[in-house]
Design a protein around this motif. Structure first.
Motif, PDB file in Angstrom:
ATOM      1  N   MET A   1       0.821  -1.222   0.000  1.00 27.29           N
ATOM      2  CA  MET A   1       0.000   0.000   0.000  1.00 27.29           C
ATOM      3  C   MET A   1       0.852   1.268   0.000  1.00 27.29           C
ATOM      4  O   MET A   1       0.442   2.309  -0.503  1.00 27.29           O
ATOM      5  N   ASN A   2       2.068   1.177   0.563  1.00 25.23           N
ATOM      6  CA  ASN A   2       2.950   2.349   0.584  1.00 25.23           C
ATOM      7  C   ASN A   2       3.661   2.551  -0.754  1.00 25.23           C
ATOM      8  O   ASN A   2       4.417   3.512  -0.923  1.00 25.23           O
ATOM      9  N   MET A   3       3.416   1.644  -1.708  1.00 27.96           N
ATOM     10  CA  MET A   3       3.998   1.768  -3.055  1.00 27.96           C
ATOM     11  C   MET A   3       2.902   1.698  -4.111  1.00 27.96           C
ATOM     12  O   MET A   3       3.107   1.213  -5.220  1.00 27.96           O
ATOM     13  N   LEU A   4       1.719   2.159  -3.770  1.00 21.25           N
ATOM     14  CA  LEU A   4       0.555   2.047  -4.644  1.00 21.25           C
ATOM     15  C   LEU A   4       0.804   2.743  -5.983  1.00 21.25           C
ATOM     16  O   LEU A   4       1.220   3.902  -6.023  1.00 21.25           O
ATOM     17  N   PRO A   5       0.575   2.039  -7.101  1.00 21.89           N
ATOM     18  CA  PRO A   5       0.785   2.664  -8.415  1.00 21.89           C
ATOM     19  C   PRO A   5      -0.185   3.810  -8.656  1.00 21.89           C
ATOM     20  O   PRO A   5      -1.345   3.744  -8.250  1.00 21.89           O
ATOM     21  N   THR A   6       0.312   4.865  -9.270  1.00 26.43           N
ATOM     22  CA  THR A   6      -0.534   6.024  -9.582  1.00 26.43           C
ATOM     23  C   THR A   6      -1.150   5.841 -10.961  1.00 26.43           C
ATOM     24  O   THR A   6      -0.438   5.702 -11.948  1.00 26.43           O
ATOM     25  N   PRO A   7      -2.471   5.821 -11.070  1.00 27.00           N
ATOM     26  CA  PRO A   7      -3.104   5.656 -12.372  1.00 27.00           C
ATOM     27  C   PRO A   7      -2.901   6.893 -13.258  1.00 27.00           C
ATOM     28  O   PRO A   7      -3.389   7.980 -12.952  1.00 27.00           O
TER      29      PRO A   7
ATOM     30  N   GLY B   1      -0.360   3.703 -17.311  1.00 26.09           N
ATOM     31  CA  GLY B   1      -0.830   2.522 -16.599  1.00 26.09           C
ATOM     32  C   GLY B   1      -1.232   2.822 -15.169  1.00 26.09           C
ATOM     33  O   GLY B   1      -1.312   3.973 -14.752  1.00 26.09           O
ATOM     34  N   GLY B   2      -1.491   1.739 -14.416  1.00 24.44           N
ATOM     35  CA  GLY B   2      -1.835   1.878 -13.006  1.00 24.44           C
ATOM     36  C   GLY B   2      -3.321   1.883 -12.715  1.00 24.44           C
ATOM     37  O   GLY B   2      -3.731   1.965 -11.564  1.00 24.44           O
ATOM     38  N   ILE B   3      -4.145   1.783 -13.750  1.00 25.21           N
ATOM     39  CA  ILE B   3      -5.594   1.765 -13.569  1.00 25.21           C
ATOM     40  C   ILE B   3      -6.016   0.501 -12.821  1.00 25.21           C
ATOM     41  O   ILE B   3      -5.418  -0.558 -12.982  1.00 25.21           O
ATOM     42  N   PHE B   4      -7.062   0.606 -12.009  1.00 26.33           N
ATOM     43  CA  PHE B   4      -7.644  -0.554 -11.329  1.00 26.33           C
ATOM     44  C   PHE B   4      -8.899  -0.986 -12.081  1.00 26.33           C
ATOM     45  O   PHE B   4      -9.769  -0.151 -12.378  1.00 26.33           O
ATOM     46  N   THR B   5      -9.009  -2.273 -12.380  1.00 26.13           N
ATOM     47  CA  THR B   5     -10.169  -2.757 -13.113  1.00 26.13           C
ATOM     48  C   THR B   5     -10.395  -4.236 -12.857  1.00 26.13           C
ATOM     49  O   THR B   5      -9.636  -4.876 -12.124  1.00 26.13           O
ATOM     50  N   THR B   6     -11.430  -4.785 -13.481  1.00 26.98           N
ATOM     51  CA  THR B   6     -11.791  -6.194 -13.314  1.00 26.98           C
ATOM     52  C   THR B   6     -11.627  -6.934 -14.642  1.00 26.98           C
ATOM     53  O   THR B   6     -11.583  -6.324 -15.712  1.00 26.98           O
ATOM     54  N   ALA B   7     -11.586  -8.253 -14.565  1.00 27.61           N
ATOM     55  CA  ALA B   7     -11.496  -9.063 -15.779  1.00 27.61           C
ATOM     56  C   ALA B   7     -12.721  -8.845 -16.666  1.00 27.61           C
ATOM     57  O   ALA B   7     -12.614  -8.772 -17.895  1.00 27.61           O
ATOM     58  N   LYS B   8     -13.885  -8.725 -16.061  1.00 30.79           N
ATOM     59  CA  LYS B   8     -15.117  -8.538 -16.838  1.00 30.79           C
ATOM     60  C   LYS B   8     -15.097  -7.205 -17.582  1.00 30.79           C
ATOM     61  O   LYS B   8     -15.538  -7.112 -18.731  1.00 30.79           O
ATOM     62  N   ASP B   9     -14.589  -6.153 -16.953  1.00 34.96           N
ATOM     63  CA  ASP B   9     -14.500  -4.852 -17.621  1.00 34.96           C
ATOM     64  C   ASP B   9     -13.520  -4.907 -18.793  1.00 34.96           C
ATOM     65  O   ASP B   9     -13.770  -4.331 -19.859  1.00 34.96           O
ATOM     66  N   ILE B  10     -12.403  -5.607 -18.605  1.00 42.43           N
ATOM     67  CA  ILE B  10     -11.441  -5.738 -19.708  1.00 42.43           C
ATOM     68  C   ILE B  10     -12.069  -6.513 -20.860  1.00 42.43           C
ATOM     69  O   ILE B  10     -11.860  -6.184 -22.035  1.00 42.43           O
TER      70      ILE B  10
END
Length: 368
Positions: A243-249, A253-262
């Motif tokens: 959590m202290n190295m959380l990628p910045t969207p 890159g760095g976006i958070f998503t689901t398999a269904k959305d992809i």
């Protein structure tokens, strides 16, 4: 004649039964691999396989929050790291298609006030295909200071790119994977739209495709619905939160998503909903070739990694990795009537590649 026709029908029915049985057996094998990996604490995430846009298999395992024993589910979003470059490339190609952008134009034509090295020579084509000579802003000595800010925008990263030396001087000379190049593409999108990259992404792709679980704005104080990333500092050690190295969207890159959305994006991209056939063909043809650990030589289109297998089977897609997260996305064209989509997302770092190769082999060998 009637007997021959009947025999043919029975033979076809038998072949169909055998193929179905084979597919079921392979699905059970995938299930066994994933469940065993999860039980051994070696996999946490989501796997989805689709044929011609229809889901054949999906599985979600592990924990989105190990400390609180919160399980992953279908709506849990994972960081896809560099897989997000596909979205940026798609937005750029929409502008190319509409005539608002030219692949042969240099950066300077669209961002005249910036001091990007070689901005009068590096074109949109070079940025998309990783042949610009720009490097990786994540290696800049001030990046940690930037990442410690409460929120980071593309404009915060631009000075780092302006400050870094080129990896090579002549654009187009060779392939050199560049996160900085995709940040510049994001800035070009912002200038053309007069809006933030995230606003454009929502308006052009996420909202129209009902990708409702995809998140580009991250609130560290409200991580509900998203998987915390974990990594091991030593082999077979304990999984520790990143959590202290959380990628910045951002646009690289760095976006958070689901398999269904992809899968929703995959269907729209390859069925002509987002781009015209000629534009997609340009996006999916080889423009450069580079090296990637674990894969060897790999061809690159515009925001897409390309591969060709035996019997003319081709795949396009991307992979991604950041502290605590892994992602693999591929679209396979088996023949003119058959395609498969494979998506693997994980909040356990560096665990999915063996699983990816196992499932890919089944797809290529027609066993699913």
């Amino acid at each position: 004649m009637k007997i021959t026709t009947l025999k043919k029908a029975k033979l076809l029915a038998l072949i169909l039964i055998l193929l179905t049985s084979l597919a079921i057996a392979q699905i059970k094998k995938i299930d066994s691999i994933l469940i065993t990996s999860a039980k051994n604490n070696n996999f946490s995430g989501s796997v989805l396989i689709a044929k011609n846009g229809q889901i054949l298999y999906k599985k979600v395992l592990g924990y989105s929050n190990q400390e609180k024993n919160v399980l992953n589910n279908d709506q849990t979003a994972f960081s896809i790291a560099s897989v997000g470059k596909i979205f940026t490339a798609t937005l750029i190609m929409k502008y190319v298609e509409s005539g608002q952008l030219k692949l042969s134009e240099p950066i300077k034509a669209y961002l005249p006030n910036l001091s990007i090295p070689n901005s009068d020579k590096i074109t949109i084509h070079h940025l998309l295909s990783h042949t610009s000579g720009l490097g990786n802003y994540m290696e800049h000595p001030l990046i940690i200071e930037k990442m410690n800010q409460k929120s980071i925008r593309i404009d915060d990263i631009i000075p780092l790119i302006e400050d870094q030396p080129l990896v090579f001087d002549e654009p187009g000379q060779k392939h050199q994977y560049s996160n900085s190049g995709y940040i510049i593409l994001g800035k070009i999108i912002e200038n053309l739209a007069k809006k933030s990259y995230s606003e454009v992404l929502y308006e052009e792709l996420l909202n129209p495709l009902a990708m409702n679980s995809t998140k580009i704005s991250i609130d560290m104080n409200n991580f509900k619905g998203m998987a915390i990333g974990y990594r091991r500092l030593i082999p077979n050690g304990n999984w520790e939160s990143t959590m202290n190295m959380l990628p910045t969207p951002l646009s690289d890159g760095g976006i958070f998503t689901t398999a269904k959305d992809i899968l929703s994006f995959d269907w729209a991209l390859f069925s002509g909903v987002i781009l015209k056939d000629k534009t997609l063909e340009l996006m999916t043809q080889q423009h450069s070739e580079g090296e990637q650990p674990g894969f060897g030589k790999i061809a690159y289109g515009y925001g897409l990694m390309l591969d060709t297998f035996e019997e003319g089977i081709k795949s396009v897609g991307h992979n991604g990795g950041s502290p605590g997260y892994n992602a693999e996305y591929r679209h396979y064209n088996i023949d003119k009537d058959t395609n498969y989509t494979l998506i693997i997302l994980s909040n356990h770092e560096r665990v999915i590649r063996p699983i990816f190769f196992d499932i890919q082999e089944m797809i290529l060998n027609g066993k699913i």
